[in-house]
Design an enzyme around this catalytic site. Structure first.
Site, PDB file in Angstrom:
ATOM      1  N   HIS A  27       6.819  -7.734  -1.079  1.00 28.04           N
ATOM      2  CA  HIS A  27       5.758  -8.456  -1.865  1.00 28.04           C
ATOM      3  C   HIS A  27       5.545  -7.313  -3.107  1.00 28.04           C
ATOM      4  O   HIS A  27       4.424  -7.608  -3.617  1.00 28.04           O
ATOM      5  CB  HIS A  27       4.397  -8.648  -1.196  1.00 28.04           C
ATOM      6  CG  HIS A  27       4.496  -9.800  -0.317  1.00 28.04           C
ATOM      7  ND1 HIS A  27       3.845 -10.212   0.762  1.00 28.04           N
ATOM      8  CD2 HIS A  27       5.650 -10.935  -0.459  1.00 28.04           C
ATOM      9  CE1 HIS A  27       4.127 -11.379   1.268  1.00 28.04           C
ATOM     10  NE2 HIS A  27       5.111 -11.791   0.759  1.00 28.04           N
TER      11      HIS A  27
ATOM     12  N   ASN B 165       0.952  -7.139  18.322  1.00 30.19           N
ATOM     13  CA  ASN B 165      -0.366  -7.995  17.751  1.00 30.19           C
ATOM     14  C   ASN B 165      -1.080  -8.030  18.653  1.00 30.19           C
ATOM     15  O   ASN B 165      -0.941  -8.717  19.735  1.00 30.19           O
ATOM     16  CB  ASN B 165       0.282  -9.100  17.068  1.00 30.19           C
ATOM     17  CG  ASN B 165      -0.783  -9.654  15.988  1.00 30.19           C
ATOM     18  OD1 ASN B 165      -2.195  -9.802  16.309  1.00 30.19           O
ATOM     19  ND2 ASN B 165      -0.244  -9.952  14.817  1.00 30.19           N
TER      20      ASN B 165
ATOM     21  N   CYS C  28       5.400  -8.238 -22.414  1.00 28.13           N
ATOM     22  CA  CYS C  28       6.370  -7.461 -23.165  1.00 28.13           C
ATOM     23  C   CYS C  28       7.242  -6.901 -22.079  1.00 28.13           C
ATOM     24  O   CYS C  28       8.252  -6.155 -22.299  1.00 28.13           O
ATOM     25  CB  CYS C  28       5.909  -6.728 -24.181  1.00 28.13           C
ATOM     26  SG  CYS C  28       4.923  -4.826 -23.599  1.00 28.13           S
TER      27      CYS C  28
ATOM     28  N   CYS D 275      -1.903  -2.890 -21.677  1.00 20.44           N
ATOM     29  CA  CYS D 275      -0.540  -2.375 -22.191  1.00 20.44           C
ATOM     30  C   CYS D 275      -0.660  -1.813 -23.671  1.00 20.44           C
ATOM     31  O   CYS D 275      -1.601  -2.454 -24.321  1.00 20.44           O
ATOM     32  CB  CYS D 275       0.327  -3.691 -22.012  1.00 20.44           C
ATOM     33  SG  CYS D 275       2.104  -3.577 -22.527  1.00 20.44           S
TER      34      CYS D 275
ATOM     35  N   ASP E  57       0.944  -1.200   0.169  1.00 22.29           N
ATOM     36  CA  ASP E  57      -0.099  -0.081  -0.091  1.00 22.29           C
ATOM     37  C   ASP E  57       0.776   1.168   0.056  1.00 22.29           C
ATOM     38  O   ASP E  57       0.349   2.414  -0.083  1.00 22.29           O
ATOM     39  CB  ASP E  57      -0.802  -0.050   1.220  1.00 22.29           C
ATOM     40  CG  ASP E  57      -0.400  -0.232   2.598  1.00 22.29           C
ATOM     41  OD1 ASP E  57       0.904   0.125   2.729  1.00 22.29           O
ATOM     42  OD2 ASP E  57      -1.001  -0.872   3.553  1.00 22.29           O
TER      43      ASP E  57
ATOM     44  N   CYS F 205       3.512  -5.492 -17.536  1.00 26.76           N
ATOM     45  CA  CYS F 205       2.999  -6.628 -18.615  1.00 26.76           C
ATOM     46  C   CYS F 205       3.798  -7.657 -18.709  1.00 26.76           C
ATOM     47  O   CYS F 205       5.068  -7.861 -18.704  1.00 26.76           O
ATOM     48  CB  CYS F 205       3.357  -5.923 -20.105  1.00 26.76           C
ATOM     49  SG  CYS F 205       2.459  -6.991 -21.253  1.00 26.76           S
TER      50      CYS F 205
ATOM     51  N   ALA G  62      -1.470  -1.829  16.485  1.00 28.58           N
ATOM     52  CA  ALA G  62      -0.150  -1.213  16.318  1.00 28.58           C
ATOM     53  C   ALA G  62      -0.031   0.247  16.802  1.00 28.58           C
ATOM     54  O   ALA G  62       1.009   0.644  17.340  1.00 28.58           O
ATOM     55  CB  ALA G  62       0.312  -1.628  14.775  1.00 28.58           C
TER      56      ALA G  62
HETATM   57  P1  OAD Z   1      -2.754 -11.339   7.802  1.00 27.83           P
HETATM   58  O1  OAD Z   1      -4.186 -10.908   7.467  1.00 27.83           O
HETATM   59  O2  OAD Z   1      -2.518 -12.838   7.692  1.00 27.83           O
HETATM   60  O3  OAD Z   1      -2.660 -11.046   9.265  1.00 27.83           O
HETATM   61  C1  OAD Z   1      -2.853  -9.631   9.829  1.00 27.83           C
HETATM   62  C2  OAD Z   1      -2.148  -9.773  11.368  1.00 27.83           C
HETATM   63  O4  OAD Z   1      -2.617  -8.390  11.784  1.00 27.83           O
HETATM   64  C3  OAD Z   1      -2.948 -10.806  12.185  1.00 27.83           C
HETATM   65  O5  OAD Z   1      -2.127 -11.456  13.156  1.00 27.83           O
HETATM   66  C4  OAD Z   1      -3.910  -9.572  13.097  1.00 27.83           C
HETATM   67  O6  OAD Z   1      -4.093 -10.402  14.531  1.00 27.83           O
HETATM   68  C5  OAD Z   1      -2.880  -8.568  13.262  1.00 27.83           C
HETATM   69  N1  OAD Z   1      -3.790  -7.306  13.453  1.00 27.83           N
HETATM   70  C6  OAD Z   1      -5.180  -7.228  13.192  1.00 27.83           C
HETATM   71  N2  OAD Z   1      -5.369  -5.755  13.386  1.00 27.83           N
HETATM   72  C7  OAD Z   1      -4.274  -5.200  14.299  1.00 27.83           C
HETATM   73  C8  OAD Z   1      -3.893  -3.943  14.328  1.00 27.83           C
HETATM   74  N3  OAD Z   1      -4.648  -2.914  14.368  1.00 27.83           N
HETATM   75  N4  OAD Z   1      -2.664  -3.774  14.962  1.00 27.83           N
HETATM   76  C9  OAD Z   1      -1.785  -4.943  14.934  1.00 27.83           C
HETATM   77  N5  OAD Z   1      -1.895  -6.047  14.287  1.00 27.83           N
HETATM   78  C10 OAD Z   1      -3.031  -6.039  13.964  1.00 27.83           C
HETATM   79  O7  OAD Z   1      -1.681 -10.533   7.047  1.00 27.83           O
HETATM   80  P2  OAD Z   1      -0.174 -10.659   6.796  1.00 27.83           P
HETATM   81  O8  OAD Z   1       0.391 -11.423   7.734  1.00 27.83           O
HETATM   82  O9  OAD Z   1       0.426  -9.469   6.334  1.00 27.83           O
HETATM   83  O10 OAD Z   1       0.624 -11.767   0.531  1.00 27.83           O
HETATM   84  O11 OAD Z   1      -0.337 -11.578   5.492  1.00 27.83           O
HETATM   85  C11 OAD Z   1       0.732 -11.968   4.868  1.00 27.83           C
HETATM   86  C12 OAD Z   1       0.759 -12.010   3.289  1.00 27.83           C
HETATM   87  O12 OAD Z   1      -0.445 -12.829   3.058  1.00 27.83           O
HETATM   88  C13 OAD Z   1       0.239 -10.704   2.556  1.00 27.83           C
HETATM   89  O13 OAD Z   1       1.505 -10.097   2.199  1.00 27.83           O
HETATM   90  C14 OAD Z   1      -0.280 -11.380   1.356  1.00 27.83           C
HETATM   91  C15 OAD Z   1      -1.384 -12.266   1.830  1.00 27.83           C
HETATM   92  O14 OAD Z   1      -1.607 -13.411   1.189  1.00 27.83           O
HETATM   93  C16 OAD Z   1       0.311 -11.978  -0.809  1.00 27.83           C
HETATM   94  O15 OAD Z   1      -0.559 -11.619  -1.370  1.00 27.83           O
HETATM   95  C17 OAD Z   1       1.816 -12.591  -1.498  1.00 27.83           C
END
Ligand code: OAD
Length: 249
Positions: A123, A217, A134, A152, A108, A131, A236
């Site tokens: 990521h 967390n 190409c 594209c 983001d 694309c 956070a």
């Molecule tokens: P997840 O959705 O798996 O985990 C989010 C974490 O944030 C959980 O452990 C929640 O408890 C915690 N959480 C929720 N609200 C919060 C807050 N306000 N403050 C702090 N923590 C909070 O997301 P990711 O671990 O980032 O990859 O997921 C990893 C990857 O899985 C992503 O980058 C994406 C996804 O598939 C790809 O798309 C390749």
């Protein structure tokens, strides 16, 4: 305060101040308070879209228009979001020399928007389209409008320059992240469930290289209770603000 009378915020603040070479690893949870839903859990993106259908490279190559239904939602939500107090808190810790870099799984761009300078985008980023035929690249804002799929110049459908399931991590962020993990004194892991490989290996690499692992967390994760040394439970933004206050007052 824990049952043994020790305050985990104070312990984390002491570690960060003494070692002064911390690295942060962030996930979707840090952007929840900016209005971007996380991936897992009841309100998560993967409760609405099966990632094996909507988020693999294979599905993009087979059905790019279908995958863009999910991507459009991500681009719209992320495009309208602004950094929250947690992103700003991390930027401020970098400016003050406590945190030296941020490794993020998020796409983001909110760490950079908050002022963080050394950001490793593990990521990728939604700002750019590529694309897959190409290899031309474009800025998303120049090619995409809501409700449309971006094309594209060669006529093929563009893919955001983010890592889908089944794609390797680009070598530069992979190398940089591992180097940061191997050499930091403290790894602060914020808002990730640590379920996706290879990002979930980063805390283990740091720990095995001698770093302390601090987790922020509200929930337990696969790291809690084994890799994590200090678990700061809460959102956070709330925890980072308390940490900043404790370090600098
Ligand atoms: P997840 O959705 O798996 O985990 C989010 C974490 O944030 C959980 O452990 C929640 O408890 C915690 N959480 C929720 N609200 C919060 C807050 N306000 N403050 C702090 N923590 C909070 O997301 P990711 O671990 O980032 O990859 O997921 C990893 C990857 O899985 C992503 O980058 C994406 C996804 O598939 C790809 O798309 C390749």
């Amino acid at each position: 305060m824990r049952a043994d009378g020790r305050d985990p915020i104070r312990e984390a603040a002491r570690l960060l101040t003494e070692r002064r070479n911390a690295v942060a690893l962030t996930g979707a949870g840090i952007s929840v308070e900016s209005g971007i839903p996380s991936f897992r859990g009841a309100q998560g993106l993967w409760a609405k879209y099966d990632p094996m259908e909507y988020a693999t490279l294979h599905s993009f190559m087979q059905h790019p228009r279908k995958v863009w239904e999910m991507l459009s939602e991500m681009v719209s939500v992320c495009g309208g979001a602004t950094p929250n107090a947690a992103h700003k808190g991390l930027a401020s810790l970098e400016e003050k020399g406590v945190v030296r870099s941020v490794i993020t799984q998020n796409v983001d761009g909110l760490h950079q928007a908050a002022g963080s300078r050394r950001v490793i985008e593990y990521h990728g980023n939604l700002d750019e389209l590529i694309c897959v035929y190409c290899w031309r690249r474009f800025q998303t804002r120049d090619r995409w409008t809501p409700g449309d799929v971006p094309l594209c110049d060669c006529g093929e459908i563009l893919k955001p320059n983010v890592v889908l399931f089944g794609e390797p991590i680009p070598w530069l962020p992979q190398e940089q992240a591992e180097e940061e993990a191997r050499t930091c004194g403290v790894l602060v892991v914020i808002g990730t469930s640590a379920q996706v490989s290879p990002a979930c290996d980063i805390p283990r690499i740091a720990k095995e290289s001698g770093a302390a692992v601090v987790e922020i967390n509200p929930e337990d994760t696969s790291l809690s209770g084994n890799v994590t040394d200090i678990h700061l439970r809460g959102s956070a933004s709330e925890v980072l603000q308390r940490l900043l206050q404790t370090i600098f007052t």
